[in-house]
Scaffold this motif. Structure first.
Motif, PDB file in Angstrom:
ATOM      1  N   GLU A  18       0.875  -0.704  -0.115  1.00 16.29           N
ATOM      2  CA  GLU A  18       0.195   0.072  -0.119  1.00 16.29           C
ATOM      3  C   GLU A  18       0.842   1.418   0.026  1.00 16.29           C
ATOM      4  OE1 GLU A  18      -1.967  -3.027   1.686  1.00 16.29           O
ATOM      5  OE2 GLU A  18      -0.468  -2.505   2.569  1.00 16.29           O
ATOM      6  N   LYS A  19       2.130   0.913   0.258  1.00 17.51           N
ATOM      7  CA  LYS A  19       2.976   2.134   1.094  1.00 17.51           C
ATOM      8  C   LYS A  19       3.617   2.547  -0.654  1.00 17.51           C
ATOM      9  CE  LYS A  19       1.733   3.638   5.183  1.00 17.51           C
ATOM     10  NZ  LYS A  19       3.195   3.256   6.265  1.00 17.51           N
ATOM     11  N   TRP A  20       3.872   1.360  -1.225  1.00 21.04           N
ATOM     12  CA  TRP A  20       5.029   1.322  -2.172  1.00 21.04           C
ATOM     13  C   TRP A  20       3.276   2.059  -3.260  1.00 21.04           C
ATOM     14  CZ3 TRP A  20       9.123   2.381  -3.590  1.00 21.04           C
ATOM     15  CH2 TRP A  20      10.803   1.894  -2.314  1.00 21.04           C
ATOM     16  N   ALA A  25       2.456   6.411  -6.975  1.00 21.65           N
ATOM     17  CA  ALA A  25       1.667   7.870  -7.541  1.00 21.65           C
ATOM     18  C   ALA A  25       2.087   9.028  -7.336  1.00 21.65           C
ATOM     19  CB  ALA A  25       0.002   7.673  -6.443  1.00 21.65           C
ATOM     20  N   ILE A  26       2.788   9.189  -5.925  1.00 24.96           N
ATOM     21  CA  ILE A  26       3.998  10.819  -5.550  1.00 24.96           C
ATOM     22  C   ILE A  26       4.820  10.801  -6.816  1.00 24.96           C
ATOM     23  CG2 ILE A  26       5.212  11.679  -4.511  1.00 24.96           C
ATOM     24  CD1 ILE A  26       3.281  10.458  -2.440  1.00 24.96           C
ATOM     25  N   ILE A  31       6.423  14.281 -11.714  1.00 18.23           N
ATOM     26  CA  ILE A  31       6.810  13.523 -13.516  1.00 18.23           C
ATOM     27  C   ILE A  31       5.658  14.868 -14.672  1.00 18.23           C
ATOM     28  CG2 ILE A  31       7.066  12.349 -14.753  1.00 18.23           C
ATOM     29  CD1 ILE A  31       7.972   9.749 -13.144  1.00 18.23           C
ATOM     30  N   GLN A  32       4.203  14.100 -13.678  1.00 16.46           N
ATOM     31  CA  GLN A  32       3.029  14.943 -14.677  1.00 16.46           C
ATOM     32  C   GLN A  32       2.961  16.538 -14.456  1.00 16.46           C
ATOM     33  OE1 GLN A  32       0.034  12.736 -13.508  1.00 16.46           O
ATOM     34  NE2 GLN A  32      -0.104  11.460 -14.128  1.00 16.46           N
ATOM     35  N   GLN A  33       3.751  16.806 -13.074  1.00 11.60           N
ATOM     36  CA  GLN A  33       3.848  18.585 -12.863  1.00 11.60           C
ATOM     37  C   GLN A  33       5.535  18.641 -14.403  1.00 11.60           C
ATOM     38  OE1 GLN A  33       3.949  18.848  -8.904  1.00 11.60           O
ATOM     39  NE2 GLN A  33       1.478  18.400  -8.866  1.00 11.60           N
ATOM     40  N   LYS A 272       6.729  16.085   4.527  1.00 12.83           N
ATOM     41  CA  LYS A 272       5.445  15.593   4.325  1.00 12.83           C
ATOM     42  C   LYS A 272       5.059  13.705   5.073  1.00 12.83           C
ATOM     43  CE  LYS A 272       3.088  17.373   1.334  1.00 12.83           C
ATOM     44  NZ  LYS A 272       1.970  17.891   0.990  1.00 12.83           N
ATOM     45  N   ASN A 273       3.773  13.615   5.112  1.00 17.00           N
ATOM     46  CA  ASN A 273       3.218  12.189   5.911  1.00 17.00           C
ATOM     47  C   ASN A 273       2.396  11.134   4.291  1.00 17.00           C
ATOM     48  OD1 ASN A 273       1.746  10.181   6.782  1.00 17.00           O
ATOM     49  ND2 ASN A 273       0.896  11.189   8.697  1.00 17.00           N
ATOM     50  N   THR A 274       2.915  10.199   4.472  1.00 14.93           N
ATOM     51  CA  THR A 274       3.020   9.473   3.748  1.00 14.93           C
ATOM     52  C   THR A 274       1.458   8.435   3.466  1.00 14.93           C
ATOM     53  OG1 THR A 274       4.711   8.853   3.678  1.00 14.93           O
ATOM     54  CG2 THR A 274       3.442   7.240   2.454  1.00 14.93           C
ATOM     55  N   ASN A 275       0.971   9.266   5.074  1.00 11.91           N
ATOM     56  CA  ASN A 275      -0.347   8.131   5.404  1.00 11.91           C
ATOM     57  C   ASN A 275      -1.589   9.284   4.486  1.00 11.91           C
ATOM     58  OD1 ASN A 275       0.687   5.842   6.183  1.00 11.91           O
ATOM     59  ND2 ASN A 275       1.122   7.059   8.295  1.00 11.91           N
TER      60      ASN A 275
END
Length: 846
Positions: A18-20, A25-26, A31-33, A272-275
């Motif tokens: 889930e974390k990966w 996604a991050i 990259i999209q930015q 930042k918080n990964t959760n």
């Protein structure tokens, strides 16, 4: 070409699929930015701790590490066979009896390397990403003059932007493991524990990144350690200088060395918080320098070593300090704090930058002895205020320090840049001092800028109602209110909660017998419940033995353990006559009365040398504790017992209470195990109790699985040994609540007070230990909080405070307050001080 952003993810952020998925996604969003991304990651959570067990205790770890990695591989859906080359090296290192420092560095880096193999296999399924070898990019400094071990295990690198290196990267996305680097000969060196932050900062400078982001499992930097101070506030904006001081003074969110590189090159750093990727965090930048005096954070650093150097010859002696400090340089010791007087220099050594062993300290004392008299103080703590123009706040700081007049403050230092002030105190006083300073300098200052919500508020918002595990009393609110009408003030105990705790405890399969420390709560119904569900009973007085026998008719004497301390001889004689198992913790009993113990089998309580726990009064080992046989007496006691026909059937030690470090009990077991050769008849190792509980919402609590793993490893190395444990508070704290009606409310300036009908005569833990208990208004449980108040009792004592600065709803006279987690050391420590009757005890009806 697009600018670089460096993203670093910590161990808890890379330990599940889930974390990966979140990480991927991050990265994709960046990259999209239009940004180019370098992803730096730590080892999956827990692996480095396991690897450290090999380097510190020479305990085999290959099986445990392999299990963690194969489990993660299965979650990620990647082939674990890709790990085999790395695991072959791991097994080779693990099979060696001794590892030199270079081999230790190689072993400790395996967590990051193996995690990287799995990460790349997973990420390449979702991203166009390439791998970088940190040893090709980060080279340790040739100018490091510290001790060789420090250069290898906490290496430093000389870093500056490198256009040639930047041009060598043509892709949009790369990843590399953190923590490790190379030396000029290509050997593996480490950047210190938590050094992945530093890896990311170094790479941000090398790449000329526009931003560095540190992703972890918290929202950012707080004004204090939130696990000790739940009302610690999130710092939204910080200057580099403040952040550097916070990290260096004990803040756990950032590694101290990661800030200076980005500060020197003006690279903003975000936490930042990964959760919660979209949540607010902390931003470090030059623009965030404060404009008025403030304290931003209060931190503790434990295990500080002080060296006091006394000499009349230093008075008006040119070059004396240079001679002294040159010795530290020659020994490769980095000095942290310095305090001087006419005939004394006192310095501190921090474990972050030094490998401090007994051998190092002996060498230091020997080298200094021609110049001065040397005294070493170990187990100290540094409490540091970090902020801006702190000298201007002296009028607020002084009253807090005055309340610690009966404690020893070894040294006080204040930085010339007016960014920090540090007080070095005994380790057991540090948390208490930090809490007091935090209340006055941060919580009570209503005009502080750049502060966000408290940790408790963030945890409450982060956890959905469906995810929260309600306390038993939340499901029985109306019944408790009914009870309070006729019986308040009263303690109410919930036996099913005890049963739940017993079941949790029984998951520690390495332990053969559990003994409930009945001093925690000796209510007959609780004692009977323990015995009926397979938990034996430990006592510390004849009265507790009698209580156990009355509550548990027919209980076998062998199921009662008697562990007194400085008790009269007749109490030992009576217990031995009954056949109760007796523990002795004072050599003089055996030396002075060998005839009393001749022909009996006893257990010896040894002192492991250092206690643990949140307060000095709950620490039960070390030279400042009255408990246990010191190490210097163990061998004479062993010989004496053999000469006088006293059988030692077991060894016992107990470090303290409220301990959340699962390694505590394996350390105790290892110490007791090292003494077994002196006691050939000993087949019992009793590692004591003190298991910490989840005190606050969001606490992780004690990792019982890791505790079981550590104790299982010990038993595998000591065949035929039976392990015992004596938990007390862990079993009963959550089962109890204290109910009391509100008698009065009051305001004094900005400070609110809520008075209730009982106080320290019923619950003395907050006054005695500085203990924290959750307090709620049970009558207004569903109402929003409106103000902050101290919860106090009716005793004629300033210390009769049950809770400080608690957020409460509008509270009225006759409302019922509930104080949680009071099933342990509540009623058993009550008194009739002021001739007020303490709260009565009630078993909650099923």
């Amino acid at each position: 070409m697009s600018s670089w952003v460096v993203l670093k993810f910590g161990g808890t952020s890379v330990s599940s699929v889930e974390k990966w998925q979140t990480i991927a996604a991050i990265v994709q969003q960046k990259i999209q930015q239009g940004q180019r991304v370098l992803l730096v990651h730590s080892a999956a959570s827990g692996i480095t701790n396991l690897l450290t067990e090999k380097t510190t205790a020479n305990r085999s770890i290959q099986q445990a590490v392999t299990e963690v990695l194969t489990t993660l591989a299965a979650q990620l859906g990647v082939d674990p066979q890709q790990l085999e080359p790395s695991l072959d090296l791991l097994r080779s290192l693990d099979d060696r009896d001794h590892l030199d420092t270079w081999e230790q560095a190689q072993l400790l880096s395996m967590g990051e390397q193996c995690t990287h193999v799995l990460a790349m296999a997973y990420l390449q399924q979702h991203l166009d990403i390439q791998s970088l070898n940190p040893k090709d990019w980060l080279i340790s400094s040739d100018h490091d003059k510290r001790a060789t071990d420090a250069q290898i295990l906490t290496a430093k690198c000389d870093i500056k932007p490198d256009p040639a290196k930047q041009q060598s990267l043509t892709g949009a996305c790369y990843a590399m493991p953190g923590f490790m680097a190379g030396d000029s000969q290509g050997r593996t060196v480490l950047l210190g524990r938590g050094g992945s932050d530093t890896s990311a900062a170094y790479m941000a400078v090398l790449l000329g990144a526009s931003q560095l982001e540190i992703w972890t499992d918290v929202h950012g930097i707080f004004s204090a350690n939130p696990h000790s101070i739940p009302n610690a506030r999130l710092l939204l904006n910080l200057s580099y200088q403040e952040a550097r001081e916070i990290a260096a003074s004990g803040g756990k969110v950032l590694h101290p060395r990661c800030i200076l590189p980005v500060e020197q090159h003006g690279i903003p750093l975000l936490i930042k918080n990964t959760n919660e990727p979209a949540a607010i965090g902390t931003v470090l930048a030059a623009a965030h320098t404060p404009k008025k005096p403030r304290v931003s954070a209060i931190n503790n650093r434990h295990q500080i070593t002080l060296v006091s150097m006394e000499s009349i010859n230093m008075w008006h002696q040119a070059g004396f300090m240079g001679d002294v400090f040159n010795i530290y340089k020659q020994l490769g010791l980095s000095i942290d704090l310095v305090s001087t007087a006419q005939t004394n220099i006192t310095i501190s050594l921090d474990n972050i930058d030094n490998v401090i062993t007994d051998a190092v300290l002996r060498e230091l004392k020997q080298a200094l002895s021609p110049l001065c008299e040397v005294e070493v103080f170990r187990n100290c703590s540094a409490v540091t205020l970090v902020g801006y123009r702190i000298r201007a706040l002296a009028d607020k700081i002084a009253p807090v320090l005055s309340t610690f007049a009966d404690q020893r403050i070894y040294i006080t230092t204040q930085s010339s840049n007016d960014l920090n002030q540090t007080f070095v105190v005994d380790e057991d006083q540090a948390d208490k001092l930090a809490r007091a300073l935090h209340e006055v300098l941060i919580i009570e200052d209503k005009e502080l800028d750049d502060f966000g919500p408290t940790w408790a508020e963030l945890i409450h918002n982060q956890t959905s109602k469906s995810e929260r595990i309600p306390a038993w009393w939340q499901d029985h609110r109306e019944s408790l209110l009914d009870l309070s009408r006729d019986h308040a003030p009263c303690y109410v105990y919930h036996l099913p909660t005890i049963q739940h705790q017993i079941e949790q405890l029984q998951k520690i399969t390495a332990v053969d017998r559990f003994y409930y420390a009945s001093k925690a709560n000796s209510h007959p119904a609780i004692l009977a419940h323990m015995q009926a569900h397979g938990v034996n009973l430990e006592t510390v007085s004849p009265q507790e033995i009698n209580q156990v026998e009355q509550a548990c008719p027919g209980i076998a004497a062998a199921d009662i353990l008697f562990t007194p301390n400085f008790a009269p001889l007749k109490e030992y004689q009576a217990a031995l006559a009954k056949g109760v198992q007796v523990t002795i913790d004072n050599p003089s009993l055996l030396f002075d009365y060998p005839e009393v113990f001749r022909g009996h089998a006893v257990i010896l309580r040894l002192d492991p040398g250092h206690g643990s726990g949140h307060h000095r009064y709950v620490r039960t080992a070390g030279t400042h504790s009255k408990f246990g046989i010191p190490a210097s007496e163990v061998e004479p006691v062993a010989k004496w017992c053999q000469q006088h026909d006293i059988e030692v059937k077991g060894l016992h030690a107990h470090a303290g209470s409220g301990i959340l470090d699962h390694n505590n009990w394996s350390r105790i077991a290892e110490y007791l195990g090292s003494c077994l050769e002196l006691f050939p008849a000993a087949k019992i190792i009793n590692v004591g109790g003190g298991l910490g509980i989840r005190e606050n919402p969001g606490d992780f609590g004690l990792d019982l699985a890791q505790l079981n793993h550590a104790l299982t490893a010990f038993k595998q190395q000591h065949h035929g040994i039976e392990l015992w444990m004596e938990p007390g508070r862990f079993l009963v704290a959550h089962c109890g609540v204290l109910l009391a009606r509100v008698t009065q409310t009051k305001w004094k300036g900005r400070q609110g007070y809520i008075g209730i009908e009982t106080g320290m005569n019923s619950l003395i833990r907050p006054a005695l230990y500085g203990a924290w208990h959750n307090i709620v208004n049970l009558s207004q449980l569903d109402q929003a909080t409106e103000y902050t108040a101290n919860v106090v009792g009716p005793m004629c004592e300033t210390g009769d405070v049950l809770g400080v600065d608690r957020k409460m709803p509008l509270t009225q006279v006759d409302d019922v307050l509930l104080i949680a987690n009071t099933g342990a050391y509540g009623a058993v420590m009550a008194s009739r001080y002021n001739l007020r009757e303490p709260a009565q005890e009630i078993i909650f009806p099923d």
